[in-house]
Design a protein around this motif. Structure first.
Motif, mmCIF file in Angstrom:
data_model
loop_
_atom_site.group_PDB
_atom_site.id
_atom_site.type_symbol
_atom_site.label_atom_id
_atom_site.label_comp_id
_atom_site.label_asym_id
_atom_site.label_seq_id
_atom_site.Cartn_x
_atom_site.Cartn_y
_atom_site.Cartn_z
ATOM 1 N N PHE A 266 -66.828 -41.678 10.333
ATOM 2 C CA PHE A 266 -66.947 -41.568 11.780
ATOM 3 C C PHE A 266 -65.781 -40.761 12.344
ATOM 4 O O PHE A 266 -65.974 -39.882 13.195
ATOM 5 N N VAL B 20 -73.633 -34.714 10.897
ATOM 6 C CA VAL B 20 -74.313 -35.818 10.224
ATOM 7 C C VAL B 20 -73.284 -36.583 9.399
ATOM 8 O O VAL B 20 -72.503 -35.988 8.646
ATOM 9 N N ASP C 150 -72.177 -40.767 7.568
ATOM 10 C CA ASP C 150 -72.583 -42.099 7.149
ATOM 11 C C ASP C 150 -71.771 -43.106 7.956
ATOM 12 O O ASP C 150 -70.563 -43.264 7.744
ATOM 13 N N ALA C 151 -72.427 -43.792 8.893
ATOM 14 C CA ALA C 151 -71.717 -44.709 9.781
ATOM 15 C C ALA C 151 -71.091 -45.873 9.032
ATOM 16 O O ALA C 151 -70.133 -46.492 9.515
ATOM 17 N N PRO D 89 -73.133 -41.905 20.174
ATOM 18 C CA PRO D 89 -72.315 -42.943 19.546
ATOM 19 C C PRO D 89 -70.822 -42.836 19.850
ATOM 20 O O PRO D 89 -70.091 -43.809 19.674
ATOM 21 N N GLU E 71 -81.671 -37.064 11.035
ATOM 22 C CA GLU E 71 -81.401 -38.498 10.906
ATOM 23 C C GLU E 71 -81.801 -39.034 9.537
ATOM 24 O O GLU E 71 -81.326 -40.105 9.130
ATOM 25 N N GLY F 171 -78.559 -39.320 7.761
ATOM 26 C CA GLY F 171 -77.517 -40.216 8.241
ATOM 27 C C GLY F 171 -77.460 -40.254 9.753
ATOM 28 O O GLY F 171 -78.366 -39.774 10.440
ATOM 29 N N SER F 172 -76.386 -40.833 10.281
ATOM 30 C CA SER F 172 -76.193 -40.878 11.729
ATOM 31 C C SER F 172 -75.826 -39.490 12.239
ATOM 32 O O SER F 172 -75.251 -38.676 11.504
ATOM 33 N N CYS F 173 -76.137 -39.243 13.512
ATOM 34 C CA CYS F 173 -75.936 -37.902 14.068
ATOM 35 C C CYS F 173 -75.086 -37.930 15.331
ATOM 36 O O CYS F 173 -75.254 -38.802 16.175
ATOM 37 N N GLN G 184 -77.667 -42.504 23.933
ATOM 38 C CA GLN G 184 -77.839 -42.084 22.542
ATOM 39 C C GLN G 184 -76.594 -41.454 21.918
ATOM 40 O O GLN G 184 -76.657 -40.958 20.792
#
Length: 463
Positions: A393, A384, A386-387, A34, A333, A336-338, A32
């Protein structure tokens, strides 16, 4: 060579236990986190017994192909991520609760047993298995052992290692090692059990564990306390510890986390508007003892500046309050992505960590929410981002590293329970120093001279 290895694996396990379809193996290639790199595995294997694990180990050793052990994939360090051209060994079919011994308060389990299933099984005997990671409803005991996982109850009951009496481990030469004991005490030889717990599958593959159990505690009472600032909440934690109070659970949520959870649940947490931090405590001492303990905690919180406190011994209400803590990841989440960090600091420095995360958030222009186990100082700042947005990132990664640097500067550690995995190697080297790193490498070389097991996790092994 590749075809020969696959033929040998199929002969040892059966064709249905050796997966090679890239669309299927991709699902087993990462956990999990990224940030951590992941390769494309040659195969994913699912042995159903110790003989199968030994067959995989000996086959891969003979062909010089690395093995990455993996449980359910709930990890947050990349430790279970596939290595390019390697074999991923999944332990989920080793899922038997071999024995529950109520008289000696222990259980013998295979690594594929789900944490919550074990808890439910021993509860029937009036017993309790304490480690409870947030993913306890789907993470497996093997993964918990590999990372020395913690959870919400660590403040009173400790981490996974504190509940492990002994292990069965398949070594790099295919031999089976048994460590530890079934007795309450035992100091014969080196503590090999503790060596393997938290080793992230770099030293051997755990195929069975003997676990210590506790009497099932009483239904807990629950206390929530709201503070105007994280500094006041941190002061309350320090005072609670100094007072000798040991609740079974003590969690902290900062203002960003509170807002996210309230939006996610569609309700307020009863803390009033503008709360800067929230402490959630439970006591499983039972009856009047729990009420007295929570009353003492409540008094300390008031003295530290709590704007609102609420205590209840109603089990249903307590579960609702605890739900606010357990849904944090899902709540974040929604934005956004975490990237969930994992730093542990002295309990007296929690407020400084929260303040530092607020500063880092402003510097990188991203939301950072801080939640964690206040009772032991293990915090989980979550970045948090936005991928799909250009540059976010990279900014999230900078924030993640800045939080690790902050944790070390406060006298902490770069991981309290998630592990080092495949992206914190440099941070581990920085924390333990060159002598510590040399000892790690020498232990790895002694047990795994061919660098067969999970190479590159925790640290790199020179030539």
């Amino acid at each position: 060579m590749t075809a020969a290895l696959l033929d040998r694996l199929r002969a040892g396990l059966g064709a249905d236990a050796v997966l090679t379809d890239p669309e299927v193996t991709a699902a087993y290639s990462r956990d999990q986190m990224p940030l951590a790199p992941a390769g494309t595995p040659l195969a994913v294997v699912l042995p159903a017994d110790v003989a199968g694990v030994r067959a995989v180990v000996t086959a891969c050793a003979a062909h010089g192909v690395p093995i990455v052990p993996r449980g359910a994939g709930s990890g947050l360090s990349g430790a279970a991520n596939a290595i390019e051209g390697g074999v991923v060994l999944v332990t989920t079919r080793l899922d038997r609760i071999v024995e529950v011994d109520p008289a000696n308060r222990l259980a013998v389990v295979q690594p594929g047993v789900v944490n919550l299933d074990l808890r439910a099984a021993v509860e029937k005997h009036g017993l309790f298995y304490p480690p409870d990671p947030s993913s306890y409803d789907w993470c497996t005991i093997g993964g918990n052992l590999a990372t020395n996982a913690g959870g919400l109850c660590c403040v009173k009951y400790g981490v996974t290692a504190d509940s492990v009496l002994g292990l069965e481990v398949v070594l790099a030469d295919g031999e089976v090692l048994r460590t530890g004991r079934r007795t309450v005490k035992g100091v014969a030889g080196y503590d090999l059990t503790s060596l393997f717990v938290g080793s992230e599958g770099t030293l051997g593959i755990i195929t069975e564990a003997t676990l210590a159990l506790r009497p099932l505690p009483e239904a807990p009472g629950t206390l929530v306390a709201a503070f105007g600032s994280a500094r006041e909440a941190g002061d309350a934690v320090s005072r609670i510890v100094r007072a000798g109070l040991v609740p079974s659970l003590m969690e902290i949520m900062d203002a960003t986390t509170i807002a996210a959870v309230e939006a996610y649940l569609g309700t307020d947490l009863g803390t009033g508007s503008g709360s800067g931090a929230l402490l959630l405590c439970q006591s499983d001492a039972g009856g009047d003892a729990a009420r007295r303990e929570l009353a003492s905690v409540e008094r300390v919180c008031r003295e530290a500046g709590a704007e609102l406190t609420h205590a209840t011994d109603d089990v249903a209400e307590g579960k609702l309050l605890l739900q606010a803590r357990r849904v944090v990841h899902g709540a974040l989440e929604a934005y956004g992505s975490c990237m969930t960090d994992d730093v542990c600091v002295p309990r007296t420095r929690i407020a400084e960590l929260v303040a530092g995360c607020e500063r880092i958030s402003a510097e990188v222009g991203l939301r950072i929410a801080v939640v964690g186990h206040a009772g032991d100082g293990n915090m989980h700042p979550t970045v948090v981002y936005d991928a799909g947005a250009a540059g976010e990132f990279d900014r999230a990664r900078r924030a993640f590293d800045a939080i690790l640097d902050l944790g070390l500067s406060l006298g902490g550690t770069v991981t309290g329970e998630h592990g080092v995995g495949k992206f914190k190697q440099d941070w581990l080297a920085r924390e333990i120093g060159p002598v510590g790193l040399r000892v790690h490498r020498e232990l790895k070389r002694a047990l795994d001279p061919g660098n067969l097991f999970n190479p590159g996790s925790m640290f790199t092994q020179p030539g």
